[in-house]
Scaffold this motif. Structure first.
Motif, PDB file in Angstrom:
ATOM      1  N   ASN A 503       0.812  -1.232   0.000  1.00 51.64           N
ATOM      2  CA  ASN A 503       0.000   0.000   0.000  1.00 51.64           C
ATOM      3  C   ASN A 503       0.841   1.276   0.000  1.00 51.64           C
ATOM      4  O   ASN A 503       0.410   2.315   0.490  1.00 51.64           O
ATOM      5  N   ILE A 688     -10.202  -9.651  -6.256  1.00 48.45           N
ATOM      6  CA  ILE A 688     -10.160  -8.305  -5.662  1.00 48.45           C
ATOM      7  C   ILE A 688      -8.729  -7.884  -5.313  1.00 48.45           C
ATOM      8  O   ILE A 688      -8.327  -6.752  -5.619  1.00 48.45           O
ATOM      9  N   PRO A 689      -7.884  -8.748  -4.715  1.00 49.61           N
ATOM     10  CA  PRO A 689      -6.470  -8.332  -4.515  1.00 49.61           C
ATOM     11  C   PRO A 689      -5.783  -7.990  -5.831  1.00 49.61           C
ATOM     12  O   PRO A 689      -4.975  -7.055  -5.903  1.00 49.61           O
ATOM     13  N   GLU A 692      -6.903  -4.563  -6.926  1.00 52.41           N
ATOM     14  CA  GLU A 692      -6.247  -3.513  -6.149  1.00 52.41           C
ATOM     15  C   GLU A 692      -4.810  -3.305  -6.617  1.00 52.41           C
ATOM     16  O   GLU A 692      -4.341  -2.175  -6.761  1.00 52.41           O
ATOM     17  N   GLU A 693      -4.121  -4.404  -6.870  1.00 55.35           N
ATOM     18  CA  GLU A 693      -2.716  -4.311  -7.271  1.00 55.35           C
ATOM     19  C   GLU A 693      -2.569  -3.623  -8.626  1.00 55.35           C
ATOM     20  O   GLU A 693      -1.645  -2.833  -8.834  1.00 55.35           O
ATOM     21  N   ILE A 697      -9.263  -1.629  -9.442  1.00 53.63           N
ATOM     22  CA  ILE A 697     -10.258  -1.481  -8.385  1.00 53.63           C
ATOM     23  C   ILE A 697     -10.896  -0.094  -8.402  1.00 53.63           C
ATOM     24  O   ILE A 697     -12.026   0.082  -7.934  1.00 53.63           O
ATOM     25  N   GLY A 701     -14.611  -0.051  -8.411  1.00 48.96           N
ATOM     26  CA  GLY A 701     -15.217   0.511  -7.205  1.00 48.96           C
ATOM     27  C   GLY A 701     -16.220   1.605  -7.528  1.00 48.96           C
ATOM     28  O   GLY A 701     -17.253   1.751  -6.860  1.00 48.96           O
ATOM     29  N   SER A 730     -11.409   0.538  -1.011  1.00 51.89           N
ATOM     30  CA  SER A 730     -10.053  -0.018  -0.999  1.00 51.89           C
ATOM     31  C   SER A 730      -9.017   1.094  -0.861  1.00 51.89           C
ATOM     32  O   SER A 730      -9.334   2.285  -0.950  1.00 51.89           O
ATOM     33  N   ARG A 732      -6.636   1.895  -2.929  1.00 50.07           N
ATOM     34  CA  ARG A 732      -6.444   2.643  -4.175  1.00 50.07           C
ATOM     35  C   ARG A 732      -7.501   3.730  -4.351  1.00 50.07           C
ATOM     36  O   ARG A 732      -7.277   4.713  -5.060  1.00 50.07           O
ATOM     37  N   GLN A 733      -8.681   3.555  -3.745  1.00 48.24           N
ATOM     38  CA  GLN A 733      -9.740   4.551  -3.874  1.00 48.24           C
ATOM     39  C   GLN A 733      -9.604   5.678  -2.866  1.00 48.24           C
ATOM     40  O   GLN A 733     -10.270   6.711  -2.999  1.00 48.24           O
TER      41      GLN A 733
END
Length: 893
Positions: A503, A688-689, A692-693, A697, A701, A730, A732-733
């Motif tokens: 993150n 979902i991971p 995000e990576e 997402i 999202g 998440s 990223r959001q």
């Protein structure tokens, strides 16, 4: 442009013209600088350009097809006016360039950075610039490098001009000397010849005078045929005879000549004195000479060499003589003096040697560079500058050039008088006489010590990361190859690993690169402290580090070291007033078990690192062959995931949230589901991971938020009881402006009131950067939203932060709910979370409730809400609608 501006530009163009470089062929010295600027600044385009009256002409270029640009659209005009480094991060946003055709064209120039090329006499000749077709910035190191390279371009221009002037000066000097000697010989011959002729004429005249007496006269035709000017004056300076050339050159008529005095033709006092002295010497000693400027009627002054001899004419003592125009001789002498002054004023040391290398001449710059005076250097062989350091490749090359009578340029280590080393860029060229024979050698010495020091700095930059001061990937790979070679000989093993910060992008995006860079430096310091001196830790790129370990006893010792690294990184970081909690994922491979070459080992360690991320991050994984299969599967899944949104393969399921006191449904949680076009269902824990990576997402999202709001608004419109919907956010959001804009847009588009929307953020996410998260949560709370902390109890929340969060609910993680009846510790934690939440004024909801025993415990301890399979699994929207119409409630206790 003002008059002074026009004059200044004219002088600048004259200065540029003196370099004689416009429209010349490419030269490696400038091409190398352009390529070096492109490499240092990491730009596809670089050029060395010069500005004349109408255009920007490009001497050296990288990434450009054209050779010149009209001056009115050239970027470099701004740099030349500023006389300092100019950076245009995005030309479209700069009013000076927004309408420039170089910017508006397809694949136009959007980024520009240029350093002026300022000559030693202060004129801006052009620029060294780098460009890109995308907006960007330069680091301070790149900016300084661009300035330094601009100075090197000017130095090369000066060196080029000096060499050209020197070669021309030496050739002109030799030519002038030869011409001067030839002129002097011719003059002497002509003077002797004409003097002899004059003597013969005088003798003839005397004979004619004796024979004819007073009636005899000199023949005017003979006088007029004489070269140059001829004159006879009496002892008072009055003209008795002269030839026609005298009248033509001076512009005086015959009548005017009869009234003129000899001194009337000399304008300066110095000239008059020289003429008087010559005439007096002729009268006293019989002959005389002088050099003086003859002034014509139109004011023109012509340098002449005069001769004078005493004669008798008609019984009177007179002076007869001739004059020869020496304008060309004077011009040659002045040219030679000018070139000598240029050599004297050169910033480069210039020496002239005989064929054996013994110094015959050295200019003042030689003394400034070497510390030896000219007197100390003249007569000595150039080898003395090398001291005892004579086993250099350049020395042999110079000796060979001297033997072959050829030009040569080499780099030498020379030593000043005080013993200090200086790097000498030497250019040696033969000097030929009028007959083409080499008589001397001229050498130009350029002290490039500063450039060599700068090259050393560049070499360090090529091997070390400038931010963390760790070695870079190039050095890491080289050391890995060395470690493999050693392990092959000694039959030991080598450990290779990748470390990726979890993150980190959120911190970089929310607080800026300055904070992110400082955090990377702190991480690097901790990693260095974890490893031993013989190990190698490198910054591999971005937030990724890599390491090579040698001499480890076994895998257990490596595992213990990885645990230490995880714990070290897990400790909070204090950076510029912010407290960060970050973790890392580590992948490890071993030589020779997991690969026999560096590329294979690195690839397998990378696969292991991604496996660590898949397993929840903040852990390490040793490589197994199955991981490569997982990597390939992951790449395939990523490709499908990128198309899923466009193909409308996503759907939302909703799990009801039930109020424990009354048993009624008070809300739902929106949960994302993915059914591929092939019909296969991909679990959220899998995709979902990955979303995000990869950053997918963010659009996914946004779709989830909009769809959930639309569904809840639909339920309201068909008359069902109002419900709040919870949507997960998440890392990223979690950027302030984008997230607020996305939430506001979803509410406005669907017409849903903000009080029916709840955002869930995980405990670990809000604690990554609590100060910034607090600001964001307050802004969201002011919009009327509900806020909840998900998975509470799994992170590292600080009570001081928790009470500052504007949060409405705490959500007990299902890992604590699952074993409430079996594990006393989980029951204690669940009870503590309920108590903590209530004490902070928050309601508490438990997720993953699947048994009556769990439900009873939650009710007994005052939990407010629950969700789980005991009441309902997540269901599609249509089934949720039916569930709400049935008005299903939770059975009473």
């Amino acid at each position: 442009m003002s008059h002074s501006g026009i004059m200044a530009e004219r002088m600048r163009l004259q200065a540029l013209d003196r370099y004689q470089i416009l429209d010349t062929a490419p030269e490696a010295r400038f091409d190398d600088i352009a390529h070096l600027a492109s490499a240092i600044c990491n730009t596809p385009i670089a050029m060395v350009s010069l500005m004349d009256e109408k255009r920007q002409w490009i001497k050296a270029k990288v990434g450009l097809e054209f050779n010149e640009v009209p001056r009115e659209i050239a970027f470099c005009s701004v740099t030349m006016q500023a006389r300092e480094l100019v950076i245009v991060p995005d030309a479209r946003r700069d009013p000076r360039f927004a309408d420039n055709p170089l910017v508006t064209a397809e694949s136009g120039i959007l980024f520009y950075a240029g350093a002026p090329l300022i000559s030693h006499d202060g004129y801006v000749l052009g620029t060294l610039s780098v460009m890109d077709r995308v907006p960007r910035e330069l680091t301070p190191q790149q900016q300084q490098a661009l300035r330094t390279l601009a100075h090197e371009v000017v130095a090369q221009l000066e060196l080029r001009k000096t060499l050209s002037q020197l070669e021309s000066a030496v050739a002109q000097r030799d030519l002038s000397q030869a011409q001067l000697r030839q002129t002097n010989r011719a003059l002497e011959e002509r003077v002797a010849q004409r003097t002899a002729e004059l003597n013969r004429v005088n003798a003839s005249l005397l004979q004619e005078v004796e024979r004819r007496g007073r009636e005899a006269a000199l023949s005017q035709a003979i006088i007029d045929s004489l070269p140059g000017i001829f004159y006879i004056v009496d002892r008072n300076g009055k003209f008795e005879r002269w030839n026609r050339n005298f009248e033509q050159i001076t512009g005086y008529s015959n009548d005017e000549m009869t009234r003129a005095h000899a001194l009337d033709f000399f304008a300066t006092l110095q000239g008059k004195k020289a003429a008087q002295s010559m005439m007096r010497h002729a009268l006293d000693a019989g002959s005389g000479t002088a050099e003086a400027e003859l002034e014509a009627r139109n004011g023109a002054r012509i340098p002449y060499y005069f001769t004078a001899g005493r004669i008798e004419l008609d019984g009177n003592v007179c002076i007869a003589g001739m004059g020869i125009d020496i304008t060309e001789r004077r011009r040659a002498e002045e040219t030679l003096r000018l070139k000598n002054r240029a050599i004297q004023a050169s910033v480069n040391a210039i020496i002239i040697t005989d064929l054996e290398g013994n110094i015959e001449y050295a200019n003042p710059a030689f003394e400034n560079i070497t510390g030896y005076s000219v007197a100390e250097a003249v007569g000595r062989n150039c080898r003395f500058l090398q001291g005892d350091d004579r086993e250099q490749a350049g020395v042999a090359q110079i000796r060979n050039a001297i033997r072959q009578r050829e030009e040569s340029s080499v780099l030498l280590r020379n030593y000043r008088k005080d013993g200090r080393l200086f790097w000498n860029d030497v250019h040696v060229a033969p000097v030929r006489g009028p007959d083409g024979t080499v008589t001397h050698f001229v050498g130009v010495l350029n002290d490039i010590t500063d450039i060599k020091h700068y090259e050393a700095q560049l070499e360090r930059q090529a091997n070390f990361d400038t931010l963390t001061e760790l070695v870079n990937r190039n050095v890491l790979k080289d050391r890995l190859r060395q470690a493999i070679a050693t392990a092959q000989r000694e039959r030991t093993f080598v450990t290779v690993g990748f470390i990726d910060l979890d993150n980190f992008k959120f911190i970089n995006d929310s607080l800026g690169h300055n904070v992110g860079d400082e955090l990377l430096k702190r991480v690097a310091e901790r990693l260095v402290r974890c490893l031993r001196g013989q190990d190698t830790i490198a910054r591999y790129g971005g937030d990724e580090f890599a390491f090579v370990l040698v001499g480890q006893r076994d895998e257990q010792s490596v595992a213990a070291l990885m645990e230490r690294v995880l714990k070290t990184i897990d400790r909070p970081f204090d950076v510029e007033g912010h407290k960060f909690f970050i973790s890392c994922s580590i992948g490890v491979s071993f030589y020779p078990r997991d690969g026999l070459d560096s590329d294979t080992l690195m690839k397998n360690a990378d696969a292991a690192m991604y496996r660590a991320k898949e397993k929840g991050r903040n852990n390490f994984q040793f490589y197994t062959p199955a991981m490569n299969k997982r990597v390939n599967e992951r790449l395939t899944l990523e490709a499908k995931l990128r198309q899923a949104l466009e193909r409308e393969e996503f759907a939302l399921h909703y799990q009801p949230k039930v109020e424990l006191a009354g048993g009624r449904i008070v809300g739902v949680e929106a949960l994302l589901r993915w059914k591929c076009a092939s019909g296969a269902t991909v679990g959220p824990a899998t995709f979902i991971p990955l979303a995000e990576e990869t950053g997918l997402i963010v659009p996914i999202g946004e779709w989830v938020l909009g769809s959930a709001c639309a569904h809840i608004k639909t339920l309201q419109e068909i008359g069902l009881a109002p419900l709040r919907v919870a949507v997960n956010i998440s890392a990223r959001q979690l950027e302030p402006e984008p997230l607020i804009d996305v939430v506001r847009a979803a509410l406005m588009k669907t017409g849903l009131d903000a009080s029916f929307l709840e955002l869930e953020l995980t405990e670990s996410l809000v604690m990554t950067n609590p100060e910034e998260v607090i600001k964001l949560l307050h802004e969201l709370r002011e919009m009327g939203l509900w806020l909840a902390i998900d998975d509470f109890g799994t992170g590292y929340s600080s009570l001081s932060y928790l009470q500052r969060f504007p949060v409405d609910r705490l959500k007990i993680d299902q890992s604590f709910v699952r074993d409430i009846g079996a594990d006393p510790n989980d029951a204690i934690i669940a009870r503590a979370v309920i108590s903590l939440g209530h004490s902070l004024g928050m309601s508490v909801i438990a997720e993953g409730v699947s048994s009556q025993e769990q439900l009873s415990f939650l009710r007994e301890n005052g939990c407010d809400e629950m969700q789980g399979y005991l009441f309902s699994r997540p269901v599609p929207f249509e089934e949720l609608t039916m569930l709400l119409k049935e008005n299903r409630v939770l059975s009473p206790r």
